[in-house]
Write an enzyme that holds these catalytic residues in place. Structure first.
Site, PDB file in Angstrom:
ATOM      1  N   ARG A 234       0.841  -1.197   0.000  1.00 63.50           N
ATOM      2  CA  ARG A 234       0.000   0.000   0.000  1.00 63.50           C
ATOM      3  C   ARG A 234       0.873   1.243   0.000  1.00 63.50           C
ATOM      4  NH1 ARG A 234      -2.034  -4.198   2.307  1.00 63.50           N
ATOM      5  NH2 ARG A 234      -4.278  -4.623   2.294  1.00 63.50           N
ATOM      6  N   ASP A 258       4.996  -0.955  -6.525  1.00 63.70           N
ATOM      7  CA  ASP A 258       3.906  -1.263  -7.442  1.00 63.70           C
ATOM      8  C   ASP A 258       2.654  -0.457  -7.097  1.00 63.70           C
ATOM      9  OD1 ASP A 258       2.760  -2.872  -9.580  1.00 63.70           O
ATOM     10  OD2 ASP A 258       1.706  -4.040  -8.051  1.00 63.70           O
ATOM     11  N   GLU A 263      -2.986   7.011  -8.805  1.00 65.00           N
ATOM     12  CA  GLU A 263      -2.668   6.112  -9.925  1.00 65.00           C
ATOM     13  C   GLU A 263      -3.435   6.528 -11.176  1.00 65.00           C
ATOM     14  OE1 GLU A 263      -3.287   2.088  -8.652  1.00 65.00           O
ATOM     15  OE2 GLU A 263      -1.681   2.175  -7.174  1.00 65.00           O
ATOM     16  N   HIS A 281       0.894  -1.122 -10.622  1.00 65.50           N
ATOM     17  CA  HIS A 281      -0.049  -1.904  -9.822  1.00 65.50           C
ATOM     18  C   HIS A 281      -0.404  -3.225 -10.518  1.00 65.50           C
ATOM     19  CE1 HIS A 281      -2.884  -1.089  -6.244  1.00 65.50           C
ATOM     20  NE2 HIS A 281      -2.716  -2.395  -6.386  1.00 65.50           N
ATOM     21  N   GLY A 283       0.865  -6.302  -9.426  1.00 63.41           N
ATOM     22  CA  GLY A 283       1.178  -7.450  -8.585  1.00 63.41           C
ATOM     23  C   GLY A 283       0.237  -8.619  -8.798  1.00 63.41           C
TER      24      GLY A 283
END
Length: 310
Positions: A234, A258, A263, A281, A283
């Site tokens: 986070r 990530d 975003e 992002h 993952g």
């Protein structure tokens, strides 16, 4: 027909077959703009009349929930729920469901990949060759290094096991101290001890209840020279100004992440720093993780809504 809102970017761009059980159960699926994180305004326009919501990581405000006049359950296609207004959802009696462990392998593998990319300067080497050069940066091996793991849930356990298989020592912090199977040296430690003793620190924990970052200037002041920080958990876990200062001063060799507060991140933000390795992002964005997470999230929704639609 009862409606279900489906907002994860990985599902709106190319709806997978794992969503079919919802249609077969008689639900109409409602999607935002394909492949894009929906804004507050778009969510407010879509959520009225929806009794279920298969949600991603998009921020969900009180205003969105206020517009959700029929909502009975939110099913996450992952485990993080700090993007949701939990007190209001509890007050409204709206159920919150999580796809436990579905993304664990994908996120753990990315975390290890980011460690190796930072240790061997892979992004800088690639950029140099593309620019016509022949950079040959001396890297470091993960073997014989100490890796600190903050949070030993489904993801942190896998990261610990993977790096220990590459002959790294592991020190870990987790208030629950679950069983962690590794191949080499392992010990439990406090947060401060992890930062002071680890060459690489990897974050795999939820945000603290008080909202304060756990990676701040005092802790970064204690890290060993040329430490590496990995964050696939986070963005709120880190004080970005403190990380930037540590990168500028050379106390951190790299910050590989990530996740971002906004975003996509704005131009000139921490993501643009030359010592930051940034991924968008991704993952849990693997064929396997998306499939597992969607299947679990759909099953959770069907279980929660079956009485409502009977």
């Amino acid at each position: 027909m009862k409606r279900i809102l489906v907002t994860p970017r990985s599902l709106s761009l190319d709806p997978p077959p794992e969503l079919e059980p919802l249609r077969q159960a008689g639900f109409e699926l409602v999607f935002p703009t394909p492949g894009r994180m929906p804004s507050e305004a778009e969510l407010i326009g879509l959520v009225p009349g929806c009794i279920g919501w298969l949600a991603g990581v998009e921020p969900v405000s009180d205003k969105v929930i206020a517009a959700a006049d029929s909502l009975r359950a939110i099913s996450r296609n992952g485990t993080g729920i700090d993007n949701l207004p939990l007190p209001l959802l509890k007050e409204r009696g709206i159920g919150i469901l999580k796809a436990e462990g579905a993304n664990a392998v994908g996120v753990a593998e990315l975390s290890v990949g980011l460690m190796l990319a930072a240790l061997r300067h892979i992004p800088a080497e690639t950029a140099g060759i593309r620019a016509g050069g022949w950079p040959r940066s001396r890297g470091r091996e993960i073997a014989e290094r100490t890796v600190g793991i903050i949070g030993c849930g489904a993801i942190g356990k896998r990261v610990a096991r993977a790096v220990s298989a590459m002959r790294a020592s592991v020190i870990a912090c987790d208030p629950f101290r679950p069983n962690v199977e590794v191949y080499g040296p392992f010990k439990w430690a406090s947060l401060d001890e992890v930062f002071a003793g680890a060459d690489i620190v990897s974050l795999h924990c939820p945000a603290p209840a008080d909202g304060k970052p756990i990676v701040d200037a005092p802790r970064l002041a204690t890290v060993p020279p040329h430490a590496i920080l990995i964050n696939t958990a986070r963005a709120t876990l880190v004080d970005e100004d403190a990380v930037r200062a540590a990168l500028d001063e050379g106390r951190l060799q790299a910050y590989a992440t990530d996740v971002f507060t906004t975003e996509p991140p704005a131009p000139g933000s921490l993501a643009s720093h030359p010592r930051v390795i940034a991924t968008s992002h991704i993952g849990g964005l693997t064929d396997e993780s998306v499939g597992k997470a969607t299947k679990i999230a759909v099953a959770n929704l069907l279980s929660a809504l079956v009485e409502e639609t009977a």
